[in-house]
Write a protein that holds these residues in place. Structure first.
Motif, PDB file in Angstrom:
ATOM      1  N   MET A  11      18.521  10.685 -21.091  1.00 51.93           N
ATOM      2  CA  MET A  11      18.578  10.829 -19.637  1.00 51.93           C
ATOM      3  C   MET A  11      19.068  12.228 -19.280  1.00 51.93           C
ATOM      4  SD  MET A  11      17.869   8.531 -17.206  1.00 51.93           S
ATOM      5  CE  MET A  11      18.960   9.219 -15.971  1.00 51.93           C
ATOM      6  N   ILE A  12      18.444  12.849 -18.283  1.00 51.50           N
ATOM      7  CA  ILE A  12      18.926  14.134 -17.773  1.00 51.50           C
ATOM      8  C   ILE A  12      19.826  13.814 -16.581  1.00 51.50           C
ATOM      9  CG2 ILE A  12      18.281  16.449 -17.013  1.00 51.50           C
ATOM     10  CD1 ILE A  12      15.533  16.025 -18.248  1.00 51.50           C
ATOM     11  N   SER A  13      21.025  13.317 -16.893  1.00 56.59           N
ATOM     12  CA  SER A  13      21.931  12.854 -15.847  1.00 56.59           C
ATOM     13  C   SER A  13      22.488  14.009 -15.032  1.00 56.59           C
ATOM     14  CB  SER A  13      23.086  12.053 -16.469  1.00 56.59           C
ATOM     15  OG  SER A  13      22.583  10.917 -17.154  1.00 56.59           O
ATOM     16  N   GLU A  14      22.866  15.081 -15.726  1.00 52.62           N
ATOM     17  CA  GLU A  14      23.319  16.283 -15.042  1.00 52.62           C
ATOM     18  C   GLU A  14      22.132  17.232 -14.886  1.00 52.62           C
ATOM     19  OE1 GLU A  14      27.023  18.044 -16.575  1.00 52.62           O
ATOM     20  OE2 GLU A  14      27.067  16.369 -17.979  1.00 52.62           O
ATOM     21  N   VAL A  15      22.291  18.212 -14.008  1.00 56.94           N
ATOM     22  CA  VAL A  15      21.242  19.218 -13.840  1.00 56.94           C
ATOM     23  C   VAL A  15      21.666  20.468 -14.603  1.00 56.94           C
ATOM     24  CG1 VAL A  15      19.898  20.578 -12.219  1.00 56.94           C
ATOM     25  CG2 VAL A  15      20.670  18.283 -11.574  1.00 56.94           C
ATOM     26  N   PRO A  16      20.919  20.844 -15.639  1.00 54.85           N
ATOM     27  CA  PRO A  16      21.299  22.034 -16.406  1.00 54.85           C
ATOM     28  C   PRO A  16      20.950  23.310 -15.646  1.00 54.85           C
ATOM     29  CG  PRO A  16      19.211  21.187 -17.210  1.00 54.85           C
ATOM     30  CD  PRO A  16      19.681  20.219 -16.143  1.00 54.85           C
ATOM     31  N   VAL A  58       0.850  -1.187   0.000  1.00 51.28           N
ATOM     32  CA  VAL A  58       0.000   0.000   0.000  1.00 51.28           C
ATOM     33  C   VAL A  58       0.891   1.245   0.000  1.00 51.28           C
ATOM     34  CG1 VAL A  58      -1.814   1.268   1.209  1.00 51.28           C
ATOM     35  CG2 VAL A  58      -1.787  -1.244   1.273  1.00 51.28           C
ATOM     36  N   ALA A  59       0.679   2.138  -0.970  1.00 54.41           N
ATOM     37  CA  ALA A  59       1.522   3.327  -1.113  1.00 54.41           C
ATOM     38  C   ALA A  59       1.184   4.382  -0.073  1.00 54.41           C
ATOM     39  CB  ALA A  59       1.357   3.908  -2.512  1.00 54.41           C
ATOM     40  N   GLN A  60       2.235   4.963   0.499  1.00 52.85           N
ATOM     41  CA  GLN A  60       2.088   6.076   1.436  1.00 52.85           C
ATOM     42  C   GLN A  60       2.567   7.387   0.803  1.00 52.85           C
ATOM     43  OE1 GLN A  60       0.833   5.129   4.669  1.00 52.85           O
ATOM     44  NE2 GLN A  60       0.575   3.291   3.413  1.00 52.85           N
ATOM     45  N   ASP A  61       3.468   7.287  -0.179  1.00 52.21           N
ATOM     46  CA  ASP A  61       4.012   8.469  -0.842  1.00 52.21           C
ATOM     47  C   ASP A  61       4.609   8.044  -2.181  1.00 52.21           C
ATOM     48  OD1 ASP A  61       4.720  11.077  -1.289  1.00 52.21           O
ATOM     49  OD2 ASP A  61       6.294  11.168   0.234  1.00 52.21           O
ATOM     50  N   ILE A  62       4.711   8.990  -3.100  1.00 53.52           N
ATOM     51  CA  ILE A  62       5.297   8.746  -4.417  1.00 53.52           C
ATOM     52  C   ILE A  62       6.303   9.855  -4.687  1.00 53.52           C
ATOM     53  CG2 ILE A  62       4.875   8.546  -6.901  1.00 53.52           C
ATOM     54  CD1 ILE A  62       2.040   7.601  -6.227  1.00 53.52           C
ATOM     55  N   LEU A  63       7.520   9.481  -5.086  1.00 55.51           N
ATOM     56  CA  LEU A  63       8.579  10.454  -5.335  1.00 55.51           C
ATOM     57  C   LEU A  63       9.085  10.339  -6.769  1.00 55.51           C
ATOM     58  CD1 LEU A  63      10.756   9.943  -2.116  1.00 55.51           C
ATOM     59  CD2 LEU A  63       8.900  11.588  -2.443  1.00 55.51           C
ATOM     60  N   LEU A  64       9.277  11.483  -7.422  1.00 56.68           N
ATOM     61  CA  LEU A  64       9.964  11.520  -8.710  1.00 56.68           C
ATOM     62  C   LEU A  64      11.452  11.718  -8.461  1.00 56.68           C
ATOM     63  CD1 LEU A  64       7.600  13.759 -10.902  1.00 56.68           C
ATOM     64  CD2 LEU A  64       7.571  11.288 -10.580  1.00 56.68           C
ATOM     65  N   PRO A  65      12.302  11.378  -9.434  1.00 52.99           N
ATOM     66  CA  PRO A  65      13.751  11.552  -9.230  1.00 52.99           C
ATOM     67  C   PRO A  65      14.137  12.997  -8.910  1.00 52.99           C
ATOM     68  CG  PRO A  65      13.316  10.251 -11.197  1.00 52.99           C
ATOM     69  CD  PRO A  65      11.996  10.740 -10.727  1.00 52.99           C
ATOM     70  N   ASP A  66      13.514  13.951  -9.617  1.00 52.44           N
ATOM     71  CA  ASP A  66      13.641  15.383  -9.346  1.00 52.44           C
ATOM     72  C   ASP A  66      15.085  15.870  -9.469  1.00 52.44           C
ATOM     73  OD1 ASP A  66      12.737  17.973  -8.718  1.00 52.44           O
ATOM     74  OD2 ASP A  66      11.305  17.180  -7.266  1.00 52.44           O
ATOM     75  N   VAL A  67      15.282  17.147  -9.236  1.00 52.24           N
ATOM     76  CA  VAL A  67      16.615  17.753  -9.292  1.00 52.24           C
ATOM     77  C   VAL A  67      16.898  18.480  -7.990  1.00 52.24           C
ATOM     78  CG1 VAL A  67      16.588  18.045 -11.799  1.00 52.24           C
ATOM     79  CG2 VAL A  67      15.750  19.892 -10.346  1.00 52.24           C
ATOM     80  N   PRO A  68      18.152  18.487  -7.550  1.00 53.82           N
ATOM     81  CA  PRO A  68      18.508  19.290  -6.379  1.00 53.82           C
ATOM     82  C   PRO A  68      18.559  20.763  -6.780  1.00 53.82           C
ATOM     83  CG  PRO A  68      20.476  18.322  -7.305  1.00 53.82           C
ATOM     84  CD  PRO A  68      19.326  17.778  -8.109  1.00 53.82           C
ATOM     85  N   PRO A  69      18.477  21.679  -5.816  1.00 47.00           N
ATOM     86  CA  PRO A  69      18.578  23.109  -6.149  1.00 47.00           C
ATOM     87  C   PRO A  69      19.925  23.420  -6.797  1.00 47.00           C
ATOM     88  CG  PRO A  69      17.733  22.809  -3.930  1.00 47.00           C
ATOM     89  CD  PRO A  69      18.192  21.455  -4.392  1.00 47.00           C
ATOM     90  N   VAL A  70      19.900  24.236  -7.847  1.00 48.97           N
ATOM     91  CA  VAL A  70      21.127  24.648  -8.526  1.00 48.97           C
ATOM     92  C   VAL A  70      21.715  25.841  -7.777  1.00 48.97           C
ATOM     93  CG1 VAL A  70      22.084  25.617 -10.656  1.00 48.97           C
ATOM     94  CG2 VAL A  70      20.336  23.826 -10.766  1.00 48.97           C
ATOM     95  N   ARG A  93      13.613  13.423 -14.864  1.00 47.08           N
ATOM     96  CA  ARG A  93      15.022  13.231 -15.228  1.00 47.08           C
ATOM     97  C   ARG A  93      15.190  12.444 -16.528  1.00 47.08           C
ATOM     98  NH1 ARG A  93      18.436  14.616 -10.862  1.00 47.08           N
ATOM     99  NH2 ARG A  93      20.132  14.414 -12.387  1.00 47.08           N
ATOM    100  N   HIS A  94      14.202  12.590 -17.419  1.00 53.07           N
ATOM    101  CA  HIS A  94      14.304  11.921 -18.717  1.00 53.07           C
ATOM    102  C   HIS A  94      13.509  12.721 -19.739  1.00 53.07           C
ATOM    103  CE1 HIS A  94      14.515   8.767 -21.754  1.00 53.07           C
ATOM    104  NE2 HIS A  94      15.382   8.142 -20.989  1.00 53.07           N
TER     105      HIS A  94
END
Length: 487
Positions: A420-425, A205-217, A399-400
Motif C-alpha cells: 500500500m502507498i499509504s504515505e505520499v512519497p 449507471v456511472a457518471q464518473d470514476i475516481l482513483l484514490p490518487d495523491v494530494p499535491p506535495v 495508491r498500491h
C-alpha cells in the motif's frame, strides 16, 4: 505466573491494543510479557508504530522485535548514518513474515486493501457508500466504492462488476463520454475505485470514476544539505549483455572531482545487481558467469571502486537469490559475505521507504509493472520507452504497488499490506522495465532508472528497447532530479 493469569494478561494487552486501532498477534503479546512492565512497553510500542510505521494495523513479532532493538540500543545495519547527511530506513526488512496460505488470509488481505483505500477517499472529503446502502437509504445519486472484479464491453458501453464486504454489484458505463470511457479502460481487476453513480430503474449507471490518487506535495524549502542521492538499477552483473565498460565509466565518474559526482553521498542500487540464474527462458545462453557466487564476486570487484564517502543501499529485485513473492527480504548473509562490507553496505527489503534528511523516497524494484502492462490495454513493452513515466503515475494514483493481483508477480497476503502507498512519497523510484524516464506529478518525482544491460533476446521478442547506461541524481537542496547518461 499461572496459566490463568497469563491468559488474562494476553487478553488485557490484546484489548488495550484493539481499543487504539491495532491488532496484536498472540506471539507478539508473549514477547511483551517476557519483559518488565509489559503494559508500559505496549504504550511505547504503539507510540513508536504511530511515528515510525504509519499504516501498520497488525502487529506481528517482527515489528515488536524491531521496536525492542531501538529501545535496547541496538542499531541494525539499515539504520546507519552517512558521513555527510542523515538517512533512515523506515520500512521493515520483511525477513520474518510468514503465511499459512489459507483462504481467510486472502479474504483479510483484500478486505484491508479495500478499507485502507476507502479511508484515503474519506480523507479527501468524499462520502462513499456501499451500493447496498443506496437501495436501503433510497439514494438516487451518490459515490460508491468497490474493488473491481470484471470489466467488459457491452452493446451500449461497459459493464463493471465491483465487490465490497456486503456483496457484488454491476455498474453500467454508457457510451458517449470519451473521458469516462478512457477511465474505464484503465480499470484493472482488484483496483479499489470510487464511482459517482445514478440509480435508473434499479440499474446503477456511472457518471464518473475516481482513483484514490495523491494530494499535491508541498514544495520543499531549499534549505537541505547540498548532497546528491544517486539511484541506479538493473546492472545484471554476470550477463553476457552486461555493459561493463559503461558501468566502469559510471564508477569512474562517481570517484571524480566533477561537481555532481563529488556531492553524491548516497548510491541506491534498486534491484538486479546480478543477473541470477534460471530467471527467464534461454537465460543460460546469455550468461557470462553461470553461477551466483561468481556473479557476486564480480559485483564485489566493481563495488570496491565506489569511493568511501558514498553510502550504498542495496534493494533486491527479481534477479536476486531471494524470495520471489513481494515483499522481498534483503539478500542472504552468504551473498553479503561475497560482496564484502564495502562502505558499510546497507541491505534493505523491497519495497523500501527511505528518508534522506526528511525527504521520503519510495524505492521499489518494480516487478508488478509487468502485471499492469500485461493486464490492460494502455501499456505495452514495445511502447514503454515512451510511456514509462505515465505507467509510474498510474501506479501512484492507484495508491498500491500491485494494483492488480497475481498476473505475473506472486504476492504474500499480509494483512499489514506493505505494498500500500499509504504515505505520499517525494520520490517514487522504480527499475525493472529497463527504460529511463522521469516526470513530476503533483510534486512527486517519478523516476525509472534504466539499465546497464544491452537488449536480451527475450526483450527483443517483446519489442522492449532498453535505455542502457543511465543513473538518476537528486539533489537534496535544490530538489532537482536529472538522469545522467553514460557512453
Amino acid at each position: 505466573m499461572t496459566s490463568t493469569g497469563r491468559g488474562e494478561d494476553i487478553k488485557r494487552l490484546a484489548s488495550k491494543a484493539l481499543s487504539k486501532g491495532y491488532q496484536l498477534t498472540e506471539s507478539s503479546i508473549k514477547i511483551l510479557l517476557e519483559r518488565k512492565n509489559p503494559d508500559e512497553l505496549l504504550d511505547r510500542l504503539l507510540s513508536w508504530i504511530k511515528s515510525s510505521r504509519p499504516g501498520t494495523i497488525l502487529i506481528e513479532p517482527g515489528v515488536v522485535m524491531d521496536f525492542l532493538r531501538t529501545i535496547d540500543g541496538e542499531r541494525p545495519p539499515e539504520e546507519q548514518v552517512a558521513k555527510t547527511a542523515s538517512f533512515r530506513i523506515k520500512s521493515t526488512s520483511y525477513s520474518d513474515v510468514w503465511i499459512e496460505g489459507s483462504t481467510e488470509e486472502f479474504r483479510l488481505y483484500f478486505t484491508v486493501r479495500y478499507q485502507r483505500i476507502r479511508e484515503i477517499f474519506e480523507r479527501r472529503g468524499i462520502s462513499v457508500y456501499s451500493p447496498s446502502e443506496l437501495r436501503e437509504q433510497g439514494l438516487k445519486e451518490a459515490y460508491i466504492i468497490g474493488m473491481v472484479s470484471e470489466v467488459r464491453a457491452v452493446k451500449n458501453g461497459y459493464s463493471v462488476v465491483v465487490e465490497d464486504p456486503k456483496g457484488v454489484w454491476r455498474i453500467i458505463v454508457p457510451k458517449g463520454d470519451r473521458n469516462l470511457e478512457e477511465r474505464v479502460e484503465d480499470l484493472l481487476p482488484d483496483m479499489v475505485v470510487t464511482m459517482r453513480v445514478r440509480m435508473r430503474a434499479s440499474v446503477l449507471v456511472a457518471q464518473d470514476i475516481l482513483l484514490p490518487d495523491v494530494p499535491p506535495v508541498p514544495q520543499r524549502r531549499l534549505s537541505g544539505p547540498d548532497v546528491n542521492v544517486c539511484i541506479i538499477s538493473d546492472i545484471h552483473v554476470g550477463s553476457s549483455r552486461f555493459n561493463e565498460e559503461l558501468f566502469n565509466d559510471f564508477l569512474e565518474w562517481l570517484s571524480s572531482d566533477e561537481d555532481e559526482a563529488s556531492k553524491t553521498c548516497f548510491l541506491v542500487i534498486n534491484g538486479d545487481l546480478v543477473d541470477g540464474v534460471y530467471i527467464y527462458p534461454g537465460q543460460e545462453n546469455e550468461l557470462a558467469l553461470p553461477s551466483l557466487n561468481k556473479q557476486f564476486e564480480k559485483a564485489s570487484e566493481l563495488l570496491k571502486k565506489i569511493p568511501e564517502r558514498v553510502t550504498v543501499i542495496y534493494v533486491p529485485g527479481n534477479h536476486e537469490p531471494v524470495r520471489k513473492a513481494l515483499p522481498q527480504p534483503p539478500i542472504q548473509h552468504r551473498y553479503r559475505e561475497l560482496l564484502g562490507q564495502h562502505n558499510g553496505l546497507v541491505y534493505v527489503g523491497n519495497p523500501a521507504w527511505i528518508s534522506f534528511d526528511g525527504i521520503e523516497f519510495l524505492v521499489f524494484h518494480g516487478q508488478t509493472l509487468d502485471d499492469v502492462i500485461q493486464s490492460g490495454s494502455r501499456f505495452s513493452y514495445s511502447t514503454i520507452h515512451r510511456d514509462a513515466a505515465a505507467l509510474l503515475e498510474f501506479v501512484l494514483r492507484t495508491r498500491h504497488l500491485a494494483p492488480t493481483y497475481g498476473v505475473v508477480t506472486p504476492l504474500l497476503p499480509l494483512r499489514d499490506d506493505p505494498l500500500m502507498i499509504s504515505e505520499v512519497p517525494v520520490v517514487f523510484a522504480t527499475g525493472h522495465i529497463h527504460v529511463a524516464a522521469q516526470s513530476l506529478y503533483r510534486g512527486v518525482h517519478l523516476v525509472n532508472t534504466g539499465t546497464w544491460q544491452e537488449q536480451t533476446k527475450f526483450q527483443a521478442s517483446l519489442g522492449l528497447e532498453p535505455t542502457v547506461g543511465t543513473a538518476a541524481i537528486l539533489n537534496l537542496r535544490s530538489m532537482r532530479l536529472s538522469i545522467k547518461k553514460f557512453g
